[in-house]
Design an enzyme around this catalytic site. Structure first.
Site, PDB file in Angstrom:
ATOM      1  N   ASN A   1     -12.658   6.529  -6.530  1.00  0.00           N
ATOM      2  CA  ASN A   1     -12.095   5.516  -7.416  1.00  0.00           C
ATOM      3  C   ASN A   1     -12.127   5.957  -8.873  1.00  0.00           C
ATOM      4  OD1 ASN A   1     -11.520   3.604  -5.418  1.00  0.00           O
ATOM      5  ND2 ASN A   1     -13.569   2.709  -5.511  1.00  0.00           N
TER       6      ASN A   1
ATOM      7  N   LYS B   1      -4.333   1.171  -8.367  1.00  0.00           N
ATOM      8  CA  LYS B   1      -5.610   0.826  -7.734  1.00  0.00           C
ATOM      9  C   LYS B   1      -6.647   0.454  -8.796  1.00  0.00           C
ATOM     10  CE  LYS B   1      -8.896   1.251  -4.320  1.00  0.00           C
ATOM     11  NZ  LYS B   1      -9.660   2.409  -3.946  1.00  0.00           N
TER      12      LYS B   1
ATOM     13  N   SER C   1     -17.295  -1.873  -3.302  1.00  0.00           N
ATOM     14  CA  SER C   1     -18.224  -0.750  -3.183  1.00  0.00           C
ATOM     15  C   SER C   1     -19.290  -0.799  -4.274  1.00  0.00           C
ATOM     16  CB  SER C   1     -17.455   0.580  -3.266  1.00  0.00           C
ATOM     17  OG  SER C   1     -16.755   0.681  -4.491  1.00  0.00           O
TER      18      SER C   1
END
Length: 319
Positions: free
Chosen positions: A102, A204, A273
């Protein structure tokens, strides 16, 4: 084709499992109780309420795994600089390194158009070790969409999603990216090759930079963060600030902020996460998700008060 997954946790373990079950030569790098469990009992993935298992080649050490054609780095970004030299022991001349994590990657400005071409992001790669040792020429970008969780050592639960978007930093349709995309498709994964991977990264990230830290601050799951007025408003304002930066970078998102929020809501009662890491006492990946956005914003003299406030609150939470 030899493939190594460096960081075979929830995401990396799921990816490695799918490739192994498709018959590819894959080595997993992990550590701790998760590694011990995989060595003793194999790796189990729960998908669509069914359990599947395999016995992967796995190790804590990379130097004895041999040379690789592809290396997926699925680690948290803060842990990568300390492992770069060991990762490089697996390099041969044409080894491709796929950054599957990420946030904004260290190579983001490599070959990019505009005044900040080849700018090196300080908060992610402060000593330029990734740029100098891995080198941006090896990089294939990757945006990871599956929601996964380690529910116990050696056992990964797949919640939803199986897309790993790929892209060369320069947008080229190369043989190496076509080869790994086809391999992942053979493993039952979606691996579309994008001409503009930076656009996909921001699509994202614009949600992650808001929802991940908000989940730590509040302890709430994605469905609540995306639906309750208080959290949705804060997330929207943070995304608006990020969008100012995105526009300055010459990128146009394919979806609206409202659509991005609705997409998060559809994931359901999932812990981000970052919340999973917080509950386990692990370091949080704040630099890649938030501090990088502020650093890039500063390049354009764009102020980000909502993002700043979120960052300050999550830092207070973990201090």
């Amino acid at each position: 084709m030899k493939i190594c997954i460096v960081g075979a946790g929830a995401t990396g373990g799921y990816l490695g499992f799918k490739l192994i079950n498709a018959g590819f030569d894959v080595s997993l790098v992990a550590r701790g109780t998760h590694l011990k469990a995989m060595k003793h009992s194999g790796l189990t993935v729960i998908e669509n309420n069914k359990e599947f298992s395999c016995f992967p080649k796995c190790s804590e050490s990379m130097s004895d795994l041999g040379k690789m054609d592809y290396i997926f780095i699925t680690l948290k970004t803060y842990s990568i600089p300390g492992l770069v030299n060991e990762i490089s022991t697996m390099f041969k001349e044409n080894t491709a390194v796929i950054t599957a994590y990420n946030g904004i990657p260290w190579w983001y400005f490599f070959g990019a158009e505009g005044q900040f071409k080849n700018y090196r992001i300080k908060c992610i790669d402060p000593e330029n070790i990734q740029w100098n040792v891995i080198t941006p020429e090896r990089i294939i970008g990757c945006v990871v969409y599956p929601a996964t969780e380690i529910i116990e050592p050696g056992v990964i639960k797949h919640i939803e999603g199986n897309r790993f978007a790929l892209g060369e930093p320069n947008g080229a349709q190369t043989e190496r990216i076509a080869r790994i995309s086809k391999a992942m498709a053979r493993a039952g994964l979606k691996a579309p090759v994008r001409k503009n991977i930076r656009q996909e990264i921001w699509m994202k990230l614009i949600g992650n930079l808001a929802f991940n830290p908000l989940s730590v601050i509040s302890g709430k799951t994605l469905d609540i963060l995306a639906s309750q007025h208080e959290y949705r408003t804060i997330a929207y304002e943070a995304m608006q600030e990020a969008n100012l930066i995105i526009n300055k970078l010459g990128i146009k998102l394919k979806i609206s902020i409202d659509q991005r929020i609705e997409g998060a809501a559809k994931v359901g009662a999932h812990k981000t996460s970052m919340l999973q890491d917080y509950e386990r006492g692990k370091e949080l990946e704040l630099d890649a998700l938030i501090v990088t956005v502020k650093e890039i914003g500063d390049l354009f003299s764009i102020k980000t008060p909502t993002i700043d406030n979120i960052l300050n609150k999550v830092l207070e939470r973990v201090s």
